[in-house]
Design a protein around this motif. Structure first.
Motif, PDB file in Angstrom:
ATOM      1  N   MET A 112       0.883  -1.175   0.000  1.00  0.00           N
ATOM      2  CA  MET A 112       0.000   0.000   0.000  1.00  0.00           C
ATOM      3  C   MET A 112       0.919   1.223   0.000  1.00  0.00           C
ATOM      4  O   MET A 112       0.606   2.274   0.532  1.00  0.00           O
ATOM      5  CB  MET A 112      -0.938  -0.014   1.215  1.00  0.00           C
ATOM      6  CG  MET A 112      -0.282  -0.280   2.554  1.00  0.00           C
ATOM      7  SD  MET A 112      -1.496  -0.312   3.909  1.00  0.00           S
ATOM      8  CE  MET A 112      -1.028  -1.810   4.781  1.00  0.00           C
ATOM      9  N   GLY A 113       2.105   1.046  -0.599  1.00  0.00           N
ATOM     10  CA  GLY A 113       3.231   1.902  -0.290  1.00  0.00           C
ATOM     11  C   GLY A 113       3.818   1.341   1.002  1.00  0.00           C
ATOM     12  O   GLY A 113       3.222   0.458   1.636  1.00  0.00           O
ATOM     13  N   VAL A 114       4.986   1.819   1.385  1.00  0.00           N
ATOM     14  CA  VAL A 114       5.610   1.303   2.605  1.00  0.00           C
ATOM     15  C   VAL A 114       4.908   1.897   3.822  1.00  0.00           C
ATOM     16  O   VAL A 114       4.792   3.110   3.951  1.00  0.00           O
ATOM     17  CB  VAL A 114       7.117   1.646   2.653  1.00  0.00           C
ATOM     18  CG1 VAL A 114       7.734   1.148   3.951  1.00  0.00           C
ATOM     19  CG2 VAL A 114       7.837   1.036   1.451  1.00  0.00           C
ATOM     20  N   VAL A 115       4.381   1.016   4.663  1.00  0.00           N
ATOM     21  CA  VAL A 115       3.736   1.433   5.909  1.00  0.00           C
ATOM     22  C   VAL A 115       4.366   0.610   7.030  1.00  0.00           C
ATOM     23  O   VAL A 115       4.479  -0.614   6.934  1.00  0.00           O
ATOM     24  CB  VAL A 115       2.205   1.219   5.845  1.00  0.00           C
ATOM     25  CG1 VAL A 115       1.557   1.389   7.216  1.00  0.00           C
ATOM     26  CG2 VAL A 115       1.575   2.192   4.841  1.00  0.00           C
ATOM     27  N   ALA A 116       4.796   1.290   8.076  1.00  0.00           N
ATOM     28  CA  ALA A 116       5.518   0.618   9.163  1.00  0.00           C
ATOM     29  C   ALA A 116       4.544   0.018  10.172  1.00  0.00           C
ATOM     30  O   ALA A 116       3.482   0.580  10.421  1.00  0.00           O
ATOM     31  CB  ALA A 116       6.428   1.628   9.868  1.00  0.00           C
ATOM     32  N   PRO A 117       4.919  -1.123  10.766  1.00  0.00           N
ATOM     33  CA  PRO A 117       4.109  -1.653  11.867  1.00  0.00           C
ATOM     34  C   PRO A 117       4.325  -0.762  13.094  1.00  0.00           C
ATOM     35  O   PRO A 117       5.455  -0.347  13.357  1.00  0.00           O
ATOM     36  CB  PRO A 117       4.710  -3.043  12.109  1.00  0.00           C
ATOM     37  CG  PRO A 117       6.143  -2.908  11.673  1.00  0.00           C
ATOM     38  CD  PRO A 117       6.155  -1.904  10.549  1.00  0.00           C
ATOM     39  N   GLN A 118       3.267  -0.456  13.816  1.00  0.00           N
ATOM     40  CA  GLN A 118       3.443   0.347  15.021  1.00  0.00           C
ATOM     41  C   GLN A 118       4.080  -0.512  16.118  1.00  0.00           C
ATOM     42  O   GLN A 118       3.981  -1.737  16.082  1.00  0.00           O
ATOM     43  CB  GLN A 118       2.096   0.934  15.454  1.00  0.00           C
ATOM     44  CG  GLN A 118       1.687   2.038  14.507  1.00  0.00           C
ATOM     45  CD  GLN A 118       0.313   2.613  14.773  1.00  0.00           C
ATOM     46  OE1 GLN A 118      -0.508   2.010  15.465  1.00  0.00           O
ATOM     47  NE2 GLN A 118       0.058   3.777  14.216  1.00  0.00           N
TER      48      GLN A 118
ATOM     49  N   ALA B 213      -3.365   5.574   3.665  1.00  0.00           N
ATOM     50  CA  ALA B 213      -2.473   5.621   2.489  1.00  0.00           C
ATOM     51  C   ALA B 213      -3.222   6.128   1.263  1.00  0.00           C
ATOM     52  O   ALA B 213      -2.687   6.902   0.467  1.00  0.00           O
ATOM     53  CB  ALA B 213      -1.881   4.244   2.215  1.00  0.00           C
ATOM     54  N   THR B 214      -4.489   5.713   1.137  1.00  0.00           N
ATOM     55  CA  THR B 214      -5.246   6.072  -0.070  1.00  0.00           C
ATOM     56  C   THR B 214      -5.771   7.517  -0.040  1.00  0.00           C
ATOM     57  O   THR B 214      -6.453   7.931  -0.963  1.00  0.00           O
ATOM     58  CB  THR B 214      -6.423   5.109  -0.316  1.00  0.00           C
ATOM     59  OG1 THR B 214      -7.216   5.065   0.866  1.00  0.00           O
ATOM     60  CG2 THR B 214      -5.922   3.715  -0.651  1.00  0.00           C
ATOM     61  N   ARG B 215      -5.416   8.275   0.988  1.00  0.00           N
ATOM     62  CA  ARG B 215      -5.741   9.719   0.967  1.00  0.00           C
ATOM     63  C   ARG B 215      -4.725  10.507   0.156  1.00  0.00           C
ATOM     64  O   ARG B 215      -4.816  11.723   0.023  1.00  0.00           O
ATOM     65  CB  ARG B 215      -5.795  10.266   2.398  1.00  0.00           C
ATOM     66  CG  ARG B 215      -7.034   9.783   3.136  1.00  0.00           C
ATOM     67  CD  ARG B 215      -7.024  10.185   4.610  1.00  0.00           C
ATOM     68  NE  ARG B 215      -7.940   9.323   5.336  1.00  0.00           N
ATOM     69  CZ  ARG B 215      -7.919   9.125   6.643  1.00  0.00           C
ATOM     70  NH1 ARG B 215      -7.020   9.751   7.384  1.00  0.00           N
ATOM     71  NH2 ARG B 215      -8.789   8.335   7.209  1.00  0.00           N
TER      72      ARG B 215
END
Ligand SMILES: *Cc1c(COP(=O)(O)O)cnc(C)c1O
Length: 434
Positions: free
Chosen positions: A215-221, A376-378
């Motif tokens: 979804m693009g790079v998104v980090a785990p919290q 991400a989709t914003r």
């Protein structure tokens, strides 16, 4: 730049569209999301690629992740040449598959045994079968925006390709198959807990990209992955990490080593094949021996463990792991690129948030740092499309979707990063002014 700079690419794509749907063999390559025509590539060398018209680009696609050494690394090419001289495939055991299995088992804390297949898709599909066969349960939980290949049950809310095309699901997936997949938002443990509560004793596994890349790079919290581990343990479900991107990219022991959370099963691909078609899934001896021939869960493959693919993977990993500074170096390049992009955008006044983990990053065209698919989709995808075209025209090759990762390799250096940032500054200014 005018279209005359892309004359041969346009010609070849016109031919391609006659006999390949959309002119491509994988949808994102078609440039629909950035409203353009793809460049057709001819060759690669290190961090650089050249298209059929002779235009050169700094490459941040790197075959969507496998090429952590860059293009055509001499040792990898040599290994492929040498392996192929001895024959291309046997359908019988060969030594390189044992070598690669030993290497993977020695670096991944949760893997004792591994089975090689031909793609990440196949590995994910097989790992899910193993989880279902072992737990004797059918349902799985996956996360919005995570991609695990295109197997029927795994396409629901599957990120980049699907996000790019705005298809919530794919036609051709039977409703009964889709119904076996339960979807939760990424980085939300409460949602997973509720799903477990709503389906007691029915959930075989939770499958997750421990660092989201699709979804693009998104980090785990912090605590997210450990929280998933705990929920799986409490509910007798298996935890499956899809490390097709993060394996050997986030660290030598993947995201599981980096975050110190150990899954039951791991899905691998991309880097372990060094640019040839490979996937793998692995876990404890006990779990993996449930697979045929030692167990009765079936999965097979004519070309699985192919000696040329194994040779490319081994050569890649041997070079990567021999360099004790490799991951520090890759991270320093990632930090430099992320900082450069953010400061250029800030100066020009375009909202941009960069998520960077080691040698992978996504520059989201929005103010906030996304933590899940919804956020991400914003992003401003129209702005991304302009940026993509402006960068391509300046000689920077980015994946043609806002929702893909940028990949760095050991062949990139500070000079190329600084050049990329300068081009990005010009590209963002051009975006701003039209
Ligand atoms: C690329 C990818 C896959 C699918 O691998 P293929 O080799 O393209 O089938 C699965 N999971 C993740 C996280 C990926 O990035």
């Amino acid at each position: 730049m005018t279209s005359s700079n892309f004359k041969k690419s346009l010609e070849i794509m016109n031919r391609a569209r006659a006999h390949l749907p959309g002119g491509v063999n994988s949808p994102v390559r078609a440039y629909r999301a950035v409203d353009g025509d793809p460049v057709v590539l001819r060759s690669g060398n290190g961090a650089m690629i050249t298209d059929v018209d002779g235009n050169e680009y700094i490459d941040y696609v790197n075959s969507y992740g496998p090429l952590i050494l860059g293009h055509a690394h001499p040792d990898v090419i040599h290994a492929v040449q040498e392996a192929s001289k001895s024959g291309t495939s046997f359908g019988a055991p060969t030594e390189p598959e044992v070598d690669l299995a030993e290497l993977v088992a020695s670096t991944f804390p949760s893997i004792e045994m591994v089975r090689f297949v031909n793609s990440g898709t196949e590995a994910a599909m097989s790992a899910i079968r193993l989880a279902r066969g072992q737990t004797k349960k059918d349902l799985i939980i996956k996360f919005e925006g995570c991609y695990h290949g295109h197997a029927d049950g795994l396409l629901a809310s599957a990120g980049s390709g699907v996000a790019t095309f705005g298809l919530p699901d794919s036609p051709g997936v039977p409703a009964a198959m889709a119904a076996q997949t339960l979807i939760a938002p990424y980085n939300n443990l409460e949602a997973v807990k509720s799903i477990f509560e709503a389906h007691p004793d029915k959930i075989a596994a939770v499958v997750v990209e421990p660092v989201a890349g699709n979804m693009g790079v998104v980090a785990p919290q912090p605590e997210y992955l450990a929280g998933l581990r705990l929920l799986c343990d409490q509910n007798d479900a298996l935890l499956i990490f899809d490390e097709v991107i993060s394996g050997f990219r986030v660290s030598a022991s993947g995201a599981q080593g980096f975050f110190d959370v150990h899954p039951d099963l791991t899905i691998l691909g991309k880097i372990i094949g060094g640019g040839l078609p490979v996937g793998a899934y692995g876990g404890s001896r006990e779990l993996m021996e449930e697979m045929a021939p030692t167990g009765d869960i079936y999965q097979a493959g004519t070309l699985s463990g192919n000696p040329i693919a194994m040779a490319a993977g081994l050569a890649t990993l041997n070079i990567l792991l021999a360099d004790s500074e490799a991951y520090n170096y890759l991270n320093s390049l990632g930090v430099r690129l992320a900082a450069g992009l953010e400061s250029a955008a800030k100066d020009i006044g375009i909202p941009l948030s960069v998520v960077q983990i080691g040698s992978t990053l996504t520059a989201f065209f929005q103010d906030a740092v996304p933590t899940n698919y919804d956020e991400a989709t914003r992003s401003d995808t129209a702005m991304f499309a302009k940026f993509h075209r402006e960068m391509l025209n300046r000689g920077v090759h980015l994946a043609p979707s806002q929702y893909e990762a940028w990949f760095l390799s050991l062949a990139h250096d500070e000079k190329l990063i600084d050049q990329t940032v300068n081009y990005a500054r010009e590209a963002l200014m051009a975006c701003q002014s039209n």
